[in-house]
Design a protein around this motif. Structure first.
Motif, PDB file in Angstrom:
ATOM      1  N   TYR A 198       0.828  -1.214   0.000  1.00 21.86           N
ATOM      2  CA  TYR A 198       0.000   0.000   0.000  1.00 21.86           C
ATOM      3  C   TYR A 198       0.862   1.264   0.000  1.00 21.86           C
ATOM      4  O   TYR A 198       0.668   2.172  -0.810  1.00 21.86           O
ATOM      5  CB  TYR A 198      -0.918  -0.016   1.225  1.00 21.86           C
ATOM      6  N   HIS A 199       1.826   1.329   0.914  1.00 22.76           N
ATOM      7  CA  HIS A 199       2.623   2.555   1.029  1.00 22.76           C
ATOM      8  C   HIS A 199       3.574   2.751  -0.140  1.00 22.76           C
ATOM      9  O   HIS A 199       3.953   3.881  -0.451  1.00 22.76           O
ATOM     10  CB  HIS A 199       3.375   2.565   2.362  1.00 22.76           C
ATOM     11  N   LEU A 200       3.961   1.659  -0.788  1.00 26.42           N
ATOM     12  CA  LEU A 200       4.782   1.793  -1.993  1.00 26.42           C
ATOM     13  C   LEU A 200       3.968   2.431  -3.117  1.00 26.42           C
ATOM     14  O   LEU A 200       4.458   3.318  -3.829  1.00 26.42           O
ATOM     15  CB  LEU A 200       5.313   0.419  -2.418  1.00 26.42           C
ATOM     16  N   HIS A 201       2.721   1.973  -3.276  1.00 25.97           N
ATOM     17  CA  HIS A 201       1.839   2.618  -4.262  1.00 25.97           C
ATOM     18  C   HIS A 201       1.630   4.092  -3.920  1.00 25.97           C
ATOM     19  O   HIS A 201       1.683   4.965  -4.801  1.00 25.97           O
ATOM     20  CB  HIS A 201       0.483   1.902  -4.314  1.00 25.97           C
ATOM     21  N   LEU A 202       1.383   4.361  -2.655  1.00 28.67           N
ATOM     22  CA  LEU A 202       1.162   5.738  -2.225  1.00 28.67           C
ATOM     23  C   LEU A 202       2.392   6.598  -2.512  1.00 28.67           C
ATOM     24  O   LEU A 202       2.273   7.725  -2.995  1.00 28.67           O
ATOM     25  CB  LEU A 202       0.831   5.765  -0.729  1.00 28.67           C
ATOM     26  N   GLU A 203       3.573   6.045  -2.244  1.00 35.89           N
ATOM     27  CA  GLU A 203       4.801   6.809  -2.478  1.00 35.89           C
ATOM     28  C   GLU A 203       5.025   7.059  -3.962  1.00 35.89           C
ATOM     29  O   GLU A 203       5.497   8.133  -4.367  1.00 35.89           O
ATOM     30  CB  GLU A 203       5.998   6.075  -1.867  1.00 35.89           C
ATOM     31  N   ALA A 204       4.682   6.091  -4.814  1.00 36.61           N
ATOM     32  CA  ALA A 204       4.819   6.279  -6.263  1.00 36.61           C
ATOM     33  C   ALA A 204       3.899   7.388  -6.759  1.00 36.61           C
ATOM     34  O   ALA A 204       4.294   8.232  -7.577  1.00 36.61           O
ATOM     35  CB  ALA A 204       4.523   4.967  -6.989  1.00 36.61           C
ATOM     36  N   VAL A 205       2.649   7.405  -6.258  1.00 41.72           N
ATOM     37  CA  VAL A 205       1.712   8.477  -6.638  1.00 41.72           C
ATOM     38  C   VAL A 205       2.226   9.818  -6.125  1.00 41.72           C
ATOM     39  O   VAL A 205       2.224  10.828  -6.847  1.00 41.72           O
ATOM     40  CB  VAL A 205       0.299   8.169  -6.087  1.00 41.72           C
ATOM     41  N   ASN A 206       2.702   9.849  -4.876  1.00 39.96           N
ATOM     42  CA  ASN A 206       3.248  11.090  -4.318  1.00 39.96           C
ATOM     43  C   ASN A 206       4.475  11.564  -5.086  1.00 39.96           C
ATOM     44  O   ASN A 206       4.709  12.773  -5.221  1.00 39.96           O
ATOM     45  CB  ASN A 206       3.613  10.887  -2.846  1.00 39.96           C
ATOM     46  N   MET A 207       5.262  10.618  -5.585  1.00 41.71           N
ATOM     47  CA  MET A 207       6.446  10.974  -6.372  1.00 41.71           C
ATOM     48  C   MET A 207       6.036  11.707  -7.648  1.00 41.71           C
ATOM     49  O   MET A 207       6.636  12.716  -8.017  1.00 41.71           O
ATOM     50  CB  MET A 207       7.225   9.694  -6.715  1.00 41.71           C
ATOM     51  N   LEU A 208       5.018  11.201  -8.336  1.00 44.56           N
ATOM     52  CA  LEU A 208       4.545  11.873  -9.557  1.00 44.56           C
ATOM     53  C   LEU A 208       4.012  13.269  -9.247  1.00 44.56           C
ATOM     54  O   LEU A 208       4.267  14.227  -9.981  1.00 44.56           O
ATOM     55  CB  LEU A 208       3.471  11.017 -10.244  1.00 44.56           C
ATOM     56  N   ILE A 209       3.262  13.387  -8.152  1.00 48.12           N
ATOM     57  CA  ILE A 209       2.748  14.706  -7.760  1.00 48.12           C
ATOM     58  C   ILE A 209       3.909  15.653  -7.463  1.00 48.12           C
ATOM     59  O   ILE A 209       3.903  16.828  -7.867  1.00 48.12           O
ATOM     60  CB  ILE A 209       1.813  14.580  -6.540  1.00 48.12           C
TER      61      ILE A 209
END
Length: 700
Positions: A198-209
């Motif tokens: 879950y947090h890896l997905h969240l971090e990937a989305v946050n990285m794009l933002i």
């Protein structure tokens, strides 16, 4: 940081970080170093203050990184390690990958932290330089020898290298950056969302933002930005947009631990209890409906309990609202998605299908969160530009689940920002363009609307409460906002519905006529002031000039005309079904007297006068026979008279049909609005002092 350290206070003295930002080159294959660096636990910043505290502790490390990385190329090594771990993750099973997920997340968190720092303190060109930077030959040789030497010998090699090396010219062609973007997309779309990912997905989305936040800190337009041009090359637009919308629709709760349970326990970091006091979001929404909580509290709950859904929603808005004047594959993808339950024939006529998703899940989630700004904006985009989703919504039997929260946003206008009010009204206007919607809202009955406190109403139709809230919004706007476009949208929605008004509650009928009465009084006052001599005392306490007053009078006359046309439309099309409106018009007939001879109103008032005259004469005859009549008896006379009334007697006017049309250059409104939402409601906290490109008020 480090396997046994998780306190951010120790960051400045952490040996692994000091080496990473120092003057030695660290090769991507130096497994001992990367294992030491990436085995750490960190509590993610939950708010701006947490982020500020973390930034302050990282400041000296980030400065060392900026000063040394163009010589050492260590950022490129870290990116290479991340790319390798991402590639390996795609082939690992659940049992094998917990540790791998943890280290990949940690690598990505360091990358995001450095990207954020460069964005806030430097330029996009500098960011890309750091992505592409390579170490000098001397540093490369020193790194090789260091891996082969004892610790004492390694120190002497490092000293010699730092004395002799010079920056290597960096060619910024964006190739490494493009590979990095592809890896992020693969993380998001290929790896399934589970408790330990879950947090890896969240971090990937946050990285794009965070990468796209270069827009906040740069002066150049986004079509000149290499970051934006790379992200918007769109090879993966459909799969990325599909994954992000799935994350929103599924609304998966943040897990209790960051990477799942492990017998070792050394790297399992429990998220703070404040993040884990998870209540049912539906209960929270019910509390909002009953007035026990606010939309702001619901936003906070959504961000903390469902951060992946929240951040995915914000990223969707960023991707779809930039590049609106050019070809934007993300925008086209969102507007071209179809219901996974539809057959190809059902989706015909709305263009090519970009991807399929369960519209029911999207609809139900939007019903839950539509009181949140970013959810209203997504709903607007789908209704306005996705014909399939619009048709799907119009077929729903539980429209009140979507409409009532929107009405609550309007009802609580003082607690909402003007953009949210405006978008909520536009959504209502778009819904009102459908005749089926306008009919259905009067068949859905609601009981005990506790949040509506103007008056206790035991039962009312959804259409009735909708009319009440829109009228209230008009009156609020007259007093507080004085926004002509807001008036226009309110009245356009009422006008679209007016030909289908049915079984109006007595209070709704009173409010409709009272709206005209209130506007009429204001018109009379303005008109009287304008007719006074310029030096008259009437103008002493008037802050506006006569020119302003003339403009106000003109706008007021447009609004008055529109209200009269709405009343006329109802009488023309639905008189037999609206006895309470006829009753109110009879009771309030005097409010129209001053406008019968006014050139702007006399034609439409003639119709209202004809209806009032017809029923007045019938009531008079019945009163002569029976004496004074009660309310129920009057309504009985009206109902009998309505069955004998013919609308052919009335002057014909064109049907009232208004359609929302997006203004030219919509990005001038939407882009600042979207980034305001990212800063206000997102999980990534940016330095407000460094922001240059957003004009909307931002609370980072």
């Amino acid at each position: 940081m480090g396997i046994n350290v998780s306190r951010t206070a120790d960051l400045g003295s952490n040996e692994w970080l000091l080496r990473f930002v120092g003057r030695q080159h660290i090769a991507p294959d130096d497994e001992a170093f990367w294992s030491g660096l990436l085995n750490y636990n960190i509590q993610l910043p939950e708010n701006s203050q947490d982020q500020l505290n973390l930034d302050s502790r990282l400041e000296s490390l980030c400065q060392s990184f900026i000063g040394n990385n163009l010589k050492t190329g260590n950022f490129g090594s870290l990116v290479a390690v991340f790319l390798e771990k991402t590639s390996e993750l795609l082939s690992l099973s659940d049992q094998e990958s917990n540790m791998h997920v943890w280290q990949t997340f940690n690598a990505l968190f360091i990358i995001r932290t450095l990207v954020k720092y460069i964005n806030e303190t430097g330029s996009e060109f500098q960011l890309l330089q750091h992505f592409e930077a390579l170490p000098s030959a001397e540093l490369l040789q020193a790194a090789v020898e260091r891996q082969q030497q004892t610790p004492a010998e390694t120190a002497s090699i490092a000293i010699e290298a730092t004395e002799q090396t010079a920056p290597v010219p960096v060619i910024v062609d964006g190739s490494k950056f493009e590979t990095f973007i592809d890896a992020l997309v693969n993380l998001i779309v290929v790896i399934p969302v589970k408790e330990f990912t879950y947090h890896l997905h969240l971090e990937a989305v946050n990285m794009l933002i965070t990468l796209l936040s270069v827009h906040l800190f740069a002066q150049q337009p986004t079509d000149k930005s290499i970051v934006f041009r790379t992200v918007f090359k769109c090879q993966h637009a459909n799969v990325l947009m599909s994954a992000l919308l799935h994350f929103v629709a599924r609304m998966v709760e943040v897990p209790h631990t960051m990477f799942g349970s492990s017998s070792a326990g050394s790297f399992v970091f429990g998220i703070a209890e404040s993040l884990l006091s998870i209540f049912s979001f539906r209960k929270q929404q019910d509390a909002l409906k009953s007035g026990q909580t606010t939309g702001g509290e619901l936003s906070q709950r959504f961000r903390t309990v469902y951060p992946l859904a929240n951040q995915s929603l914000l990223l969707i808005l960023i991707l779809t609202n930039h590049y609106t004047a050019q070809e934007n594959a993300y925008r086209a993808s969102l507007f071209g998605c179809a219901d996974s339950k539809d057959s190809p024939k059902q989706g015909a006529g709305a263009g090519a299908v970009s991807f399929q998703i369960d519209f029911s899940a999207v609809y139900e989630t939007l019903c839950l969160i539509v009181t949140i700004d970013q959810a209203t904006l997504l709903l607007y985009l789908l209704l306005h530009r996705n014909e399939r989703f619009y048709r799907f919504v119009m077929q729903q039997q539980n429209l009140e689940q979507l409409v009532i929260p929107i009405l609550q946003t309007l009802y609580n206008a003082p607690d909402s920002n003007s953009h949210h009010i405006y978008m909520s009204l536009i959504v209502l206007l778009i819904l009102s363009e459908d005749e089926g919607f306008n009919k259905n809202v009067h068949t859905i009955m609601l009981k005990n609307i506790t949040w509506y406190t103007e008056r206790t109403i035991s039962e009312i139709s959804l259409g009735g409460i909708l009319i009440l809230i829109v009228i209230r919004t008009i009156q609020y706007n007259m007093l507080k906002m004085r926004d002509k476009y807001l008036h226009t949208n309110c009245l356009a929605a009422l006008a679209n519905m007016s030909g289908h008004f049915r079984a109006l509650h007595p209070y709704v009928a009173q409010r409709l006529v009272s709206l005209f009465e209130t506007l009429a009084r204001k018109h009379s006052r303005l008109d009287a002031q304008l007719k006074q001599p310029a030096d008259s005392a009437v103008f002493v306490n008037v802050a506006t000039t006569p020119e302003d007053m003339l403009q106000d009078l003109s706008v007021l006359e447009e609004v008055l005309r529109m209200v009269l046309e709405i009343l006329n439309s109802c009488l023309t099309n639905q008189l037999v079904y609206c006895p309470n409106l006829v009753y109110t018009l009879l009771y309030k007939r005097s409010v129209f007297e001053g406008f019968r001879s006014h050139h702007a109103f006399q034609d439409v008032i003639q119709n209202i006068d004809m209806v009032v005259g017809f029923f007045s004469s019938r009531l008079q005859r019945v009163q002569e026979q029976r004496g004074e009549l009660g309310v129920n008896e009057v309504l009985e006379v009206i109902s009998k008279g309505a069955s004998q009334w013919s609308s052919d007697r009335l002057r014909k006017f064109p049907d009232l049909k208004f359609k929302y049309v997006e203004e030219d250059a919509p990005e001038e409104f939407f882009i600042p609005y979207v980034w305001t939402l990212v800063c206000k409601y997102g999980c990534v906290h940016f330095s407000s002092e460094s922001i240059k490109s957003v004009t909307t008020d931002i609370a980072c």
